[in-house]
Design an enzyme around this catalytic site. Structure first.
Site, short mmCIF file in Angstrom:
data_model
loop_
_atom_site.label_atom_id
_atom_site.label_comp_id
_atom_site.label_asym_id
_atom_site.label_seq_id
_atom_site.Cartn_x
_atom_site.Cartn_y
_atom_site.Cartn_z
N TYR A 23 -5.56 0.57 9.03
CA TYR A 23 -6.64 0.99 8.33
C TYR A 23 -7.95 0.70 8.98
O TYR A 23 -8.84 -0.34 8.49
CB TYR A 23 -6.61 0.16 6.88
CG TYR A 23 -5.39 0.99 5.87
CD1 TYR A 23 -5.44 2.04 5.35
CD2 TYR A 23 -4.16 0.39 6.07
CE1 TYR A 23 -4.51 2.57 4.69
CE2 TYR A 23 -2.98 0.90 5.17
CZ TYR A 23 -3.06 1.90 4.55
OH TYR A 23 -2.33 2.56 3.84
N ASP A 35 5.60 0.15 3.37
CA ASP A 35 5.77 -1.01 4.20
C ASP A 35 5.68 -1.95 3.09
O ASP A 35 5.54 -1.93 1.80
CB ASP A 35 5.26 -0.95 5.38
CG ASP A 35 3.78 -0.61 5.15
OD1 ASP A 35 3.26 -1.24 3.88
OD2 ASP A 35 2.89 -0.63 5.92
N GLU A 49 5.85 9.57 3.15
CA GLU A 49 5.21 8.35 2.80
C GLU A 49 4.66 8.43 1.48
O GLU A 49 3.38 8.99 1.52
CB GLU A 49 4.51 7.54 3.84
CG GLU A 49 4.60 6.03 3.65
CD GLU A 49 4.30 5.08 4.49
OE1 GLU A 49 4.13 3.99 4.51
OE2 GLU A 49 3.68 5.66 5.57
N ASP A 104 0.71 -1.44 -0.18
CA ASP A 104 0.13 0.07 0.00
C ASP A 104 0.77 1.29 -0.05
O ASP A 104 0.57 2.22 -0.55
CB ASP A 104 -0.94 -0.05 1.37
CG ASP A 104 -0.31 0.23 2.54
OD1 ASP A 104 0.66 -0.59 2.89
OD2 ASP A 104 -0.29 1.30 3.18
#
Length: 481
Positions: free
Chosen positions: A221, A73, A461, A70
């Site tokens: 999430y 990571d 990120e 995603d």
């Protein structure tokens, strides 16, 4: 001149550079190849990446390889991956005709996701919603190719429901079925049939996946907004993809029950309300669906809430003109809300309509200008004069919060880099050795300040769901600038 008009006038007069939107489009799609998990294909263009996570699903006797990481990571989170797929598909549906040679790469990006979504929905009444233990993963700074963290598989089923992630997965499969309708009819039919089945499961066995799987998915999430919007969102895409009356009736029947009018200015992986209203409003504006009129009113309200100079507690602008909403990774709001501005402006243009906002009126042209201002900010028209897309422009983020980008490639460093050995690369002030071209980072804070530093993950990120709607925006502006 009213304060509203002054603010909008100044916003649109902001000094803009001439941008190469097609180059940015090409790079925004290339980014997805850097996020691929599984066995990479022969035509892989991001060469510093290698095969990874080839045993995903083996602990439950299923092949769950493939899909996308995603963000920075090495986890495969099903909820944001499905939303990414829906928005990539919508980008192609509405703006594919102006993508030129990049259309084929955008379609490949969708298929990489849908091939995986078909795997995770292969068992009726089950959706595998995550691969990888996030706490184990976040304790290490490893290349995906070296991964030795826990690859735990998490699922929802009848006894552990997840209408949110299942509803979004159904939406993704349905939207993608439109993308492949003429390109690969048999694959399109497979996607649509699976979407129907997954939506039925989501609707029949209701509940939030963050209740069923709280320890695994929160705080990463977590579904804060509830699952009701995903049921409407899934039904809306199934209606668009299948034209079956049952989905139209479902939307009408559940409009109030599932809170269609709530938080109308939110749109992202957790909250679909603004997207639902814009998507369904197209039929109203085309003169085909007066029974959806309330959705158009909600969409109009959403547009008005974004206009500079009209005070709204949940939407603000930085001094440099960037949409800003509280929480991390702000660029996800910038790209998703701007996407809706352009999509809705097109629907309005085709019906010769504008949006009434009290004593003012917002034309389709104004909506497009507002969205263009956001895109141009991302590409470098901002107080720091830097692009927030890696590899675009002369100055862009060098130290993005991304494991694969920040660690030496397997070609440059064939030996394994173990869990804690990666900390050296995480903490170094040196630029990342591998450019993740096309990655758009979380972006600056509300004062337009940006720390180009890996530890500041909310700003540095990149994520797939920042890029997915940007693909559509860049396609549009590449042909209308």
């Amino acid at each position: 001149m009213s304060s509203f008009r002054v603010v909008v006038f100044l916003l649109l007069l902001a000094v803009a550079s001439a941008h190469d939107y097609h180059d940015a489009l090409r790079k925004s799609i290339l980014f997805f190849e850097g996020q691929r998990s599984g066995k990479l294909p022969p035509d892989q263009r991001v060469k510093w990446r290698r095969d990874s996570a080839l045993r995903d699903g083996s602990t439950v006797g299923r092949d769950l390889t493939g899909g996308y990481y995603d963000a920075g990571d090495n986890i495969k989170f099903g909820f944001p991956m499905a939303f990414t797929t829906t928005l990539l598909s919508w980008s192609i549906i509405d703006f594919g005709r102006t993508m030129g040679p990049e259309l084929k790469n955008a379609v490949k990006a969708v298929r990489w996701a849908t091939d995986y979504l078909l795997k995770v929905t292969v068992d009726p009444g089950v959706v595998y919603v995550q691969v990888g233990d996030a706490f184990s993963d976040h304790n290490c700074w490893e290349r995906p190719e070296d991964m030795d963290t826990l690859r735990t598989v998490y699922k929802i089923d009848r006894d552990h429901p997840g209408s949110d992630v299942a509803g979004e997965t159904a939406a993704a499969l349905a939207a993608a079925s439109i993308v492949f309708r003429s390109r690969d009819p048999s694959y399109s039919a497979l996607l649509l049939n699976r979407a129907v089945r997954v939506f039925e499961f989501a609707d029949t066995h209701r509940g939030a996946y963050s209740s069923s799987l709280h320890a695994a998915v929160c705080p990463f999430y977590c579904d804060v907004n509830g699952y009701q919007d995903e049921l409407l969102w899934g039904a809306a895409w199934l209606h668009k993809a299948s034209r079956r009356r049952v989905y139209r009736e479902y939307i009408i029947k559940n409009e109030v029950v599932l809170h269609a009018g709530d938080t109308i200015n939110e749109f992202g992986w957790d909250n679909k309300h603004a997207g639902i209203n814009v998507l369904i409003s197209k039929e109203v504006l085309m003169g085909r669906a007066d029974y959806f009129e309330n959705f158009k009113q909600n969409a109009d309200g959403f547009i008005c809430s974004l206009l500079p100079g009209i005070s709204h507690s949940q939407v603000q602008y930085s001094p440099g003109g960037l949409i800003f909403k509280a929480g991390g990774s702000n660029m996800q709001h910038v790209t998703s809300l701007s996407f809706l501005l352009v999509a809705y402006s097109n629907y309005l243009s085709h019906s010769n309509k504008a949006v009434p906002c009290g004593s003012h009126s917002a034309s389709p042209a104004l909506l497009r200008q507002l969205a263009k201002r956001q895109v141009d900010y991302i590409l470098g028209d901002n107080p720091l004069r830097m692009s927030y897309m890696v590899g675009y422009g002369e100055r862009y983020p060098q130290r993005i919060h991304h494991r694969g980008s920040s660690l030496p490639s397997v070609k440059a460093h064939p030996a394994r880099i173990h869990c804690k050995e990666g900390s050296l690369y995480f903490l170094t002030p040196n630029p990342n050795p591998n450019r993740l071209v096309g990655a758009v980072v979380g972006g600056p804070n509300v004062t337009d300040a940006f720390p180009d530093s890996r530890p500041y993950f909310q700003e540095s990120e990149p994520t797939t769901y920042i890029n997915a709607p940007l693909v559509g925006l860049l396609s549009y502006f590449s042909a209308h600038s």
